[in-house]
Design a protein around this motif. Structure first.
Motif, PDB file in Angstrom:
ATOM      1  N   VAL A 322       0.812  -1.214   0.000  1.00 41.53           N
ATOM      2  CA  VAL A 322       0.000   0.000   0.000  1.00 41.53           C
ATOM      3  C   VAL A 322       0.847   1.266   0.000  1.00 41.53           C
ATOM      4  O   VAL A 322       0.343   2.359  -0.262  1.00 41.53           O
ATOM      5  N   VAL A 323       2.142   1.113   0.339  1.00 42.40           N
ATOM      6  CA  VAL A 323       3.075   2.242   0.264  1.00 42.40           C
ATOM      7  C   VAL A 323       4.280   1.786  -0.549  1.00 42.40           C
ATOM      8  O   VAL A 323       4.941   0.811  -0.208  1.00 42.40           O
ATOM      9  N   ILE A 399       3.096   0.023   9.036  1.00 43.63           N
ATOM     10  CA  ILE A 399       4.027   0.648   8.101  1.00 43.63           C
ATOM     11  C   ILE A 399       4.447   1.998   8.649  1.00 43.63           C
ATOM     12  O   ILE A 399       3.601   2.824   9.009  1.00 43.63           O
ATOM     13  N   ASP A 400       5.746   2.213   8.723  1.00 44.41           N
ATOM     14  CA  ASP A 400       6.327   3.495   9.106  1.00 44.41           C
ATOM     15  C   ASP A 400       6.744   4.179   7.808  1.00 44.41           C
ATOM     16  O   ASP A 400       7.772   3.849   7.221  1.00 44.41           O
ATOM     17  N   THR A 401       5.926   5.120   7.332  1.00 43.84           N
ATOM     18  CA  THR A 401       6.133   5.663   5.984  1.00 43.84           C
ATOM     19  C   THR A 401       7.406   6.492   5.870  1.00 43.84           C
ATOM     20  O   THR A 401       7.938   6.650   4.768  1.00 43.84           O
ATOM     21  N   ILE A 483     -11.403  -2.862  11.735  1.00 37.11           N
ATOM     22  CA  ILE A 483     -11.055  -1.635  12.440  1.00 37.11           C
ATOM     23  C   ILE A 483      -9.536  -1.533  12.493  1.00 37.11           C
ATOM     24  O   ILE A 483      -8.862  -2.497  12.868  1.00 37.11           O
ATOM     25  N   ARG A 484      -9.018  -0.379  12.119  1.00 39.25           N
ATOM     26  CA  ARG A 484      -7.572  -0.203  12.173  1.00 39.25           C
ATOM     27  C   ARG A 484      -7.235   1.186  12.704  1.00 39.25           C
ATOM     28  O   ARG A 484      -8.093   2.072  12.775  1.00 39.25           O
ATOM     29  N   ALA A 485      -5.962   1.343  13.077  1.00 36.27           N
ATOM     30  CA  ALA A 485      -5.464   2.608  13.609  1.00 36.27           C
ATOM     31  C   ALA A 485      -4.492   3.230  12.627  1.00 36.27           C
ATOM     32  O   ALA A 485      -3.845   2.536  11.819  1.00 36.27           O
ATOM     33  N   GLU A 486      -4.364   4.555  12.699  1.00 37.08           N
ATOM     34  CA  GLU A 486      -3.447   5.269  11.820  1.00 37.08           C
ATOM     35  C   GLU A 486      -2.970   6.536  12.534  1.00 37.08           C
ATOM     36  O   GLU A 486      -3.685   7.103  13.368  1.00 37.08           O
ATOM     37  N   ILE A 497       0.708   3.387   9.486  1.00 35.24           N
ATOM     38  CA  ILE A 497      -0.482   2.734   8.935  1.00 35.24           C
ATOM     39  C   ILE A 497      -0.592   1.351   9.557  1.00 35.24           C
ATOM     40  O   ILE A 497       0.274   0.495   9.345  1.00 35.24           O
ATOM     41  N   GLY A 498      -1.649   1.144  10.331  1.00 37.68           N
ATOM     42  CA  GLY A 498      -1.829  -0.135  10.994  1.00 37.68           C
ATOM     43  C   GLY A 498      -2.722  -1.068  10.215  1.00 37.68           C
ATOM     44  O   GLY A 498      -3.594  -0.637   9.454  1.00 37.68           O
TER      45      GLY A 498
END
Length: 505
Positions: A322-323, A399-401, A483-486, A497-498
């Motif tokens: 996704v990234v 993900i740590d962008t 459900i996810r966190a960001e 991005i979780g």
């Protein structure tokens, strides 16, 4: 005892037997196929000896672990390997490590330095032993353990060949998309020209960034596996995972954790479509990830966009990139494509990758892809190939962008009876309230939010501390949700991005 109770006991007994059988099967898989033993005396001083063994049909890898006694008396045994043709013929002498290595492997793709990769023919092979020194009155015993690998074996077998880099659970940071001289990776030469970039430089760049693991994903090849086999002992803090970018006219995808040959010719008679390709690779036990799915395709980037016909059965896909490089928060972001699959009911892990083609790229700027930006951060039981790949498969990933060294995003959902981490499932019946917990570190100045089925649960809220936890209560309607966190920057760009918790999947 009721019939129902008796049936439950029978089922539990069968389950125990099945689990025991699985444990035995795993032990057998990790155990050597052959154990060869022998003895030496002073009469063997400065002689050669062979130990013959039979390699069965279908073998694609030979791994040997060798040990002997008598070192305290200066006994020395050197080691080599002969194929069926001995010192004559094409499949003959396969290598010599002398006394420098107690463990070696050979396959068609890679071999321990000192040995030659190549096809493995069934028949009689021989360990070649040289005895440069054993005292006249000394005796020694040696043991050779031999493993035979097969095409469908994952890259982390046998276990003796791939011990963990770190034997502890934790968050491990890596780059899952990198190219080297084995495809189209290039970098400046000593004279300032461009040339294919040696894999060593890619590994060194990752080590310099403090990464825990990388996957080398050259296009449609695993030629890099041999160089990785040589480099892994040197990079003893950096896990090197073999991968490849399966590159077709209708899309690209990374395949991690296998070096088996894969026919990538989507659109050919042999591989008519992507579904055929995905079904063919399923037995290999790796993870397949769709790359940069919304890139445009054409002469600038041939086949880079995801345009398969017919539509792909997404149950055959384990991850989506996704990234890719510097695309978070841009129209090229793969997040909407990924969330569309989640809304369709698929449990697919979001990952990122730099898509680095030049190991010397250090600074992030438009159009560049420095190593480790973004970082895919995996929670794994150990820093090992098996556990990193399985952590990705399980969705225990964020993900740590920006590819920092210390930002962390943790997200859990719990009820009175159960708890789920990112990637896990949680049953929350209608009317039951779950507690959602988000923890972010080293992201002060950003904003946190929770996302349900692609929509914010509430407006983004600021992070004012270096280590901050927020708990939110959410009441279920009994239906399927994710459900996810960001964490986002002040201007709305995704920073962390979780992956989701899947409610009532």
């Amino acid at each position: 005892m009721t019939l129902r109770t008796n049936r439950i006991i029978q089922v539990l007994a069968l389950l125990v037997l099945a689990l025991g059988a699985f444990g035995t099967l795993r032990a057998q898989t990790d155990a050597p196929a052959l154990v060869l033993k022998g003895q030496l005396t002073g009469k063997d001083n400065q002689t050669y000896r062979t130990e013959a063994f039979t390699v069965p049909d279908g073998t694609t890898r030979i791994t040997v672990q060798f040990e002997y006694t008598g070192r305290d008396e200066k006994t020395t045994i050197d080691l080599g390997l002969l194929g069926p043709d001995g010192f004559r013929g094409q499949d003959g002498f396969r290598g010599w490590s002398g006394g420098s290595k107690a463990l070696f492997t050979i396959s068609s793709t890679d071999a321990t330095p000192g040995y030659l990769p190549g096809m493995i023919r069934a028949g009689e092979w021989k360990l070649l032993l040289g005895i440069p020194n054993i005292r006249p009155d000394s005796k020694a015993e040696y043991t050779a353990r031999v493993w035979f690998g097969h095409r469908d074996d994952p890259a982390w077998t046998p276990a003796v060949l791939n011990p963990p880099i770190k034997n502890e659970a934790g968050w491990y940071r890596g780059d899952l998309h990198m190219h080297t001289a084995h495809s189209d990776g290039s970098c400046p030469t000593q004279a300032g020209l461009r040339a294919p970039c040696p894999l060593f430089l890619t590994a060194q760049a990752a080590a310099d960034r403090g990464l825990d693991f990388i996957a080398i994903t050259d296009h449609n090849t695993v030629a890099h596996a041999n160089a990785m086999r040589e480099l892994q002992p040197y990079f003893d803090k950096l896990l090197l995972i073999p991968g490849r970018e399966v590159t077709t006219f209708s899309g690209h995808a990374n395949l991690f954790g296998t070096t088996a040959p894969v026919d990538f010719r989507v659109g050919s008679t042999e591989v008519p479509d992507w579904n055929t390709l995905l079904r063919n690779i399923a037995p290999l036990q790796g993870v397949i990830s769709i790359n940069h799915p919304v890139r445009p395709s054409g002469e600038i980037c041939m086949g880079c966009g995801w345009t398969p016909k017919p539509d792909v059965d997404m149950s055959l896909v384990q991850a989506i990139e996704v990234v890719n490089g510097d695309d978070p928060g841009t129209p090229l972001s793969g997040i909407p494509f990924w969330e569309k699959q989640l809304n369709r009911g698929y449990r697919i892990t979001a990952i990122g990758g730099s898509d680095n083609h030049d190991a010397f790229q250090k600074v992030r700027k438009p159009g560049s892809n420095p190593t480790g930006i973004p970082a895919t951060v995996v929670h794994a039981e150990t820093l090992s190939m098996h556990d990193i790949v399985e952590g990705i498969r399980a969705g225990h990933v964020f993900i740590d962008t920006d590819g920092t060294k210390d930002r962390v995003l943790e997200f859990t959902a719990r009820t009175d009876s159960a708890q789920a981490l990112m990637g896990d499932a949680l049953a929350v019946p209608r009317g039951v309230t779950a507690e959602l917990s988000l923890r972010a570190t080293h992201a002060e100045g950003g904003c946190w939010l929770l996302i349900v089925d692609g929509k914010p649960l509430a407006a983004p809220a600021p992070l004012t501390q270096d280590d901050e936890t927020h708990n939110v209560r959410w009441t279920s309607d009994g239906k399927r949700h994710w459900i996810r966190a960001e964490v986002r920057s002040a201007d709305g760009r995704p920073l962390l991005i979780g992956n989701p918790v899947y409610v009532n999947p």
